[in-house]
Design a protein around this motif. Structure first.
Motif, PDB file in Angstrom:
ATOM      1  N   VAL A 296       0.853  -1.188   0.000  1.00 15.43           N
ATOM      2  CA  VAL A 296       0.000   0.000   0.000  1.00 15.43           C
ATOM      3  C   VAL A 296       0.891   1.240   0.000  1.00 15.43           C
ATOM      4  CG1 VAL A 296      -1.901  -1.179   1.181  1.00 15.43           C
ATOM      5  CG2 VAL A 296      -0.223   0.089   2.527  1.00 15.43           C
ATOM      6  N   ALA A 297       0.338   2.323  -0.525  1.00 10.78           N
ATOM      7  CA  ALA A 297       1.077   3.583  -0.592  1.00 10.78           C
ATOM      8  C   ALA A 297       0.098   4.740  -0.627  1.00 10.78           C
ATOM      9  CB  ALA A 297       1.966   3.600  -1.837  1.00 10.78           C
ATOM     10  N   PRO A 298       0.553   5.937  -0.272  1.00  7.83           N
ATOM     11  CA  PRO A 298      -0.337   7.094  -0.327  1.00  7.83           C
ATOM     12  C   PRO A 298      -0.912   7.338  -1.720  1.00  7.83           C
ATOM     13  CG  PRO A 298       1.622   7.617   0.935  1.00  7.83           C
ATOM     14  CD  PRO A 298       1.853   6.274   0.305  1.00  7.83           C
ATOM     15  N   SER A 299      -0.140   6.994  -2.755  1.00  5.61           N
ATOM     16  CA  SER A 299      -0.618   7.092  -4.139  1.00  5.61           C
ATOM     17  C   SER A 299       0.165   6.089  -4.983  1.00  5.61           C
ATOM     18  CB  SER A 299      -0.429   8.510  -4.689  1.00  5.61           C
ATOM     19  OG  SER A 299       0.948   8.791  -4.858  1.00  5.61           O
ATOM     20  N   LEU A 300      -0.300   5.838  -6.191  1.00  2.22           N
ATOM     21  CA  LEU A 300       0.380   4.874  -7.055  1.00  2.22           C
ATOM     22  C   LEU A 300       1.802   5.289  -7.399  1.00  2.22           C
ATOM     23  CD1 LEU A 300      -2.475   3.809  -9.498  1.00  2.22           C
ATOM     24  CD2 LEU A 300      -1.446   2.464  -7.648  1.00  2.22           C
ATOM     25  N   ASN A 301       2.063   6.593  -7.423  1.00  5.38           N
ATOM     26  CA  ASN A 301       3.402   7.058  -7.781  1.00  5.38           C
ATOM     27  C   ASN A 301       4.248   7.490  -6.585  1.00  5.38           C
ATOM     28  OD1 ASN A 301       1.978   9.360  -7.241  1.00  5.38           O
ATOM     29  ND2 ASN A 301       2.530  10.431  -9.117  1.00  5.38           N
ATOM     30  N   SER A 302       3.845   7.118  -5.380  1.00  2.00           N
ATOM     31  CA  SER A 302       4.639   7.442  -4.188  1.00  2.00           C
ATOM     32  C   SER A 302       5.989   6.757  -4.250  1.00  2.00           C
ATOM     33  CB  SER A 302       3.917   6.985  -2.916  1.00  2.00           C
ATOM     34  OG  SER A 302       2.743   7.706  -2.732  1.00  2.00           O
ATOM     35  N   GLU A 303       6.989   7.433  -3.769  1.00  2.00           N
ATOM     36  CA  GLU A 303       8.345   6.882  -3.782  1.00  2.00           C
ATOM     37  C   GLU A 303       8.477   5.695  -2.834  1.00  2.00           C
ATOM     38  OE1 GLU A 303      12.781   8.377  -2.589  1.00  2.00           O
ATOM     39  OE2 GLU A 303      11.491   9.800  -3.606  1.00  2.00           O
ATOM     40  N   THR A 304       7.815   5.753  -1.698  1.00  2.00           N
ATOM     41  CA  THR A 304       7.926   4.707  -0.680  1.00  2.00           C
ATOM     42  C   THR A 304       6.563   4.082  -0.423  1.00  2.00           C
ATOM     43  OG1 THR A 304       9.702   5.964   0.365  1.00  2.00           O
ATOM     44  CG2 THR A 304       8.711   4.235   1.670  1.00  2.00           C
ATOM     45  N   SER A 305       6.572   2.812  -0.088  1.00  2.00           N
ATOM     46  CA  SER A 305       5.321   2.109   0.205  1.00  2.00           C
ATOM     47  C   SER A 305       5.472   1.293   1.487  1.00  2.00           C
ATOM     48  CB  SER A 305       4.951   1.181  -0.960  1.00  2.00           C
ATOM     49  OG  SER A 305       5.942   0.186  -1.121  1.00  2.00           O
ATOM     50  N   ILE A 306       4.347   0.752   1.943  1.00  2.00           N
ATOM     51  CA  ILE A 306       4.320  -0.152   3.091  1.00  2.00           C
ATOM     52  C   ILE A 306       3.870  -1.506   2.564  1.00  2.00           C
ATOM     53  CG2 ILE A 306       3.209  -0.679   5.296  1.00  2.00           C
ATOM     54  CD1 ILE A 306       2.742   2.351   5.629  1.00  2.00           C
ATOM     55  N   VAL A 307       4.635  -2.543   2.879  1.00  2.00           N
ATOM     56  CA  VAL A 307       4.256  -3.892   2.479  1.00  2.00           C
ATOM     57  C   VAL A 307       3.798  -4.619   3.742  1.00  2.00           C
ATOM     58  CG1 VAL A 307       4.927  -6.028   1.343  1.00  2.00           C
ATOM     59  CG2 VAL A 307       5.944  -3.851   0.609  1.00  2.00           C
ATOM     60  N   ILE A 308       2.539  -5.041   3.734  1.00  2.00           N
ATOM     61  CA  ILE A 308       1.905  -5.625   4.919  1.00  2.00           C
ATOM     62  C   ILE A 308       1.953  -7.151   4.825  1.00  2.00           C
ATOM     63  CG2 ILE A 308      -0.201  -5.742   6.289  1.00  2.00           C
ATOM     64  CD1 ILE A 308      -0.946  -2.988   5.010  1.00  2.00           C
ATOM     65  N   PHE A 309       2.522  -7.766   5.847  1.00  2.00           N
ATOM     66  CA  PHE A 309       2.643  -9.221   5.938  1.00  2.00           C
ATOM     67  C   PHE A 309       1.940  -9.715   7.198  1.00  2.00           C
ATOM     68  CE2 PHE A 309       6.401  -8.109   3.495  1.00  2.00           C
ATOM     69  CZ  PHE A 309       6.468  -9.106   2.541  1.00  2.00           C
ATOM     70  N   ASP A 310       1.430 -10.915   7.153  1.00  2.00           N
ATOM     71  CA  ASP A 310       0.874 -11.581   8.324  1.00  2.00           C
ATOM     72  C   ASP A 310       2.034 -12.066   9.193  1.00  2.00           C
ATOM     73  OD1 ASP A 310      -0.133 -13.811   9.991  1.00  2.00           O
ATOM     74  OD2 ASP A 310      -1.995 -13.447   8.904  1.00  2.00           O
ATOM     75  N   LYS A 311       2.024 -11.712  10.472  1.00  2.00           N
ATOM     76  CA  LYS A 311       3.091 -12.141  11.381  1.00  2.00           C
ATOM     77  C   LYS A 311       3.227 -13.656  11.424  1.00  2.00           C
ATOM     78  CE  LYS A 311       3.238  -8.392  14.749  1.00  2.00           C
ATOM     79  NZ  LYS A 311       2.983  -8.018  16.156  1.00  2.00           N
ATOM     80  N   GLU A 312       2.104 -14.354  11.329  1.00  2.00           N
ATOM     81  CA  GLU A 312       2.137 -15.809  11.393  1.00  2.00           C
ATOM     82  C   GLU A 312       2.975 -16.389  10.253  1.00  2.00           C
ATOM     83  OE1 GLU A 312       1.836 -19.261  13.209  1.00  2.00           O
ATOM     84  OE2 GLU A 312       1.083 -17.376  14.022  1.00  2.00           O
ATOM     85  N   PHE A 313       2.876 -15.811   9.074  1.00  2.00           N
ATOM     86  CA  PHE A 313       3.690 -16.256   7.943  1.00  2.00           C
ATOM     87  C   PHE A 313       5.170 -16.098   8.256  1.00  2.00           C
ATOM     88  CE2 PHE A 313       6.176 -14.672   4.313  1.00  2.00           C
ATOM     89  CZ  PHE A 313       6.299 -15.861   3.612  1.00  2.00           C
ATOM     90  N   ILE A 314       5.531 -14.972   8.807  1.00  2.00           N
ATOM     91  CA  ILE A 314       6.935 -14.711   9.119  1.00  2.00           C
ATOM     92  C   ILE A 314       7.423 -15.707  10.173  1.00  2.00           C
ATOM     93  CG2 ILE A 314       8.577 -12.998   9.985  1.00  2.00           C
ATOM     94  CD1 ILE A 314       7.365 -12.359   7.193  1.00  2.00           C
ATOM     95  N   ARG A 315       6.592 -15.965  11.177  1.00  2.00           N
ATOM     96  CA  ARG A 315       6.968 -16.951  12.210  1.00  2.00           C
ATOM     97  C   ARG A 315       7.120 -18.348  11.615  1.00  2.00           C
ATOM     98  NH1 ARG A 315       2.628 -14.425  15.228  1.00  2.00           N
ATOM     99  NH2 ARG A 315       3.522 -12.904  16.648  1.00  2.00           N
ATOM    100  N   GLU A 316       6.165 -18.765  10.780  1.00  2.00           N
ATOM    101  CA  GLU A 316       6.171 -20.110  10.209  1.00  2.00           C
ATOM    102  C   GLU A 316       7.338 -20.355   9.266  1.00  2.00           C
ATOM    103  OE1 GLU A 316       2.531 -21.307   8.344  1.00  2.00           O
ATOM    104  OE2 GLU A 316       1.362 -21.021  10.158  1.00  2.00           O
ATOM    105  N   THR A 317       7.734 -19.339   8.540  1.00  2.00           N
ATOM    106  CA  THR A 317       8.807 -19.537   7.574  1.00  2.00           C
ATOM    107  C   THR A 317      10.182 -19.420   8.218  1.00  2.00           C
ATOM    108  OG1 THR A 317       8.643 -17.211   6.931  1.00  2.00           O
ATOM    109  CG2 THR A 317       7.434 -18.827   5.598  1.00  2.00           C
ATOM    110  N   GLY A 318      10.218 -19.124   9.498  1.00  2.00           N
ATOM    111  CA  GLY A 318      11.477 -19.118  10.226  1.00  2.00           C
ATOM    112  C   GLY A 318      12.383 -17.943   9.944  1.00  2.00           C
ATOM    113  N   HIS A 319      11.833 -16.923   9.324  1.00  2.00           N
ATOM    114  CA  HIS A 319      12.644 -15.727   9.100  1.00  2.00           C
ATOM    115  C   HIS A 319      13.046 -15.152  10.452  1.00  2.00           C
ATOM    116  CE1 HIS A 319      10.705 -16.182   5.238  1.00  2.00           C
ATOM    117  NE2 HIS A 319      11.459 -15.237   4.726  1.00  2.00           N
ATOM    118  N   GLU A 320      14.284 -14.835  10.605  1.00  2.00           N
ATOM    119  CA  GLU A 320      14.751 -14.236  11.859  1.00  2.00           C
ATOM    120  C   GLU A 320      14.629 -12.720  11.723  1.00  2.00           C
ATOM    121  OE1 GLU A 320      18.425 -15.816  13.257  1.00  2.00           O
ATOM    122  OE2 GLU A 320      17.860 -17.840  12.651  1.00  2.00           O
ATOM    123  N   VAL A 321      13.390 -12.282  11.775  1.00  2.00           N
ATOM    124  CA  VAL A 321      13.072 -10.880  11.562  1.00  2.00           C
ATOM    125  C   VAL A 321      12.451 -10.311  12.822  1.00  2.00           C
ATOM    126  CG1 VAL A 321      11.621  -9.318  10.202  1.00  2.00           C
ATOM    127  CG2 VAL A 321      12.675 -11.283   9.108  1.00  2.00           C
TER     128      VAL A 321
END
Length: 126
Positions: A45-70
């Protein structure tokens, strides 16, 4: 050499609720939605389609399950807006929890929280 900031990863307990918060309540647009593993997806998601920066939203459970050390903590984000008073009134009218507007040496700011009690800040653009 680093040229800029592409995106910020935001790990949440309820991805659908978070996407709705950023898009419906804050007016962000969905740039992309990608299936990344089984039923897990990333939503950019981003403030607009041409925004320089965006936010990528992930489910915490996915990150936990895949073992990413994040680090799953919410990053401190500072947004900027031209009309701080209008945004403040809009968010309050929508029932979004906002802190008081505070004057700092760098300008006026306030914070707001999402449905998971993550706090973000907004600064008035100069």
């Amino acid at each position: 050499m680093i040229d800029g900031l592409e995106s910020v990863m935001l790990y949440v307990d309820n991805q659908d609720q978070s996407v709705a918060f950023w898009t419906k309540d804050l007016g962000f647009v969905i740039r992309s939605e990608d299936l990344i593993y089984d039923d897990y997806k990333s939503v950019e998601v981003a403030p607009s389609l041409n925004s320089e920066t965006s936010i990528v939203i992930f489910d915490k459970e996915f990150i936990r399950e895949t073992g990413h050390e994040v680090n799953l903590d919410t990053p401190s984000l500072m947004f900027r807006v031209k009309d701080l008073d209008a945004l403040y009134a809009d968010l309050n009218n929508k029932g979004i929890r906002c802190g008081e507007i505070v004057k700092t040496p760098d300008g006026r700011v306030f914070n707001f929280s999402d449905d998971e009690d993550n706090y973000f800040a907004v600064k008035e653009a100069g």
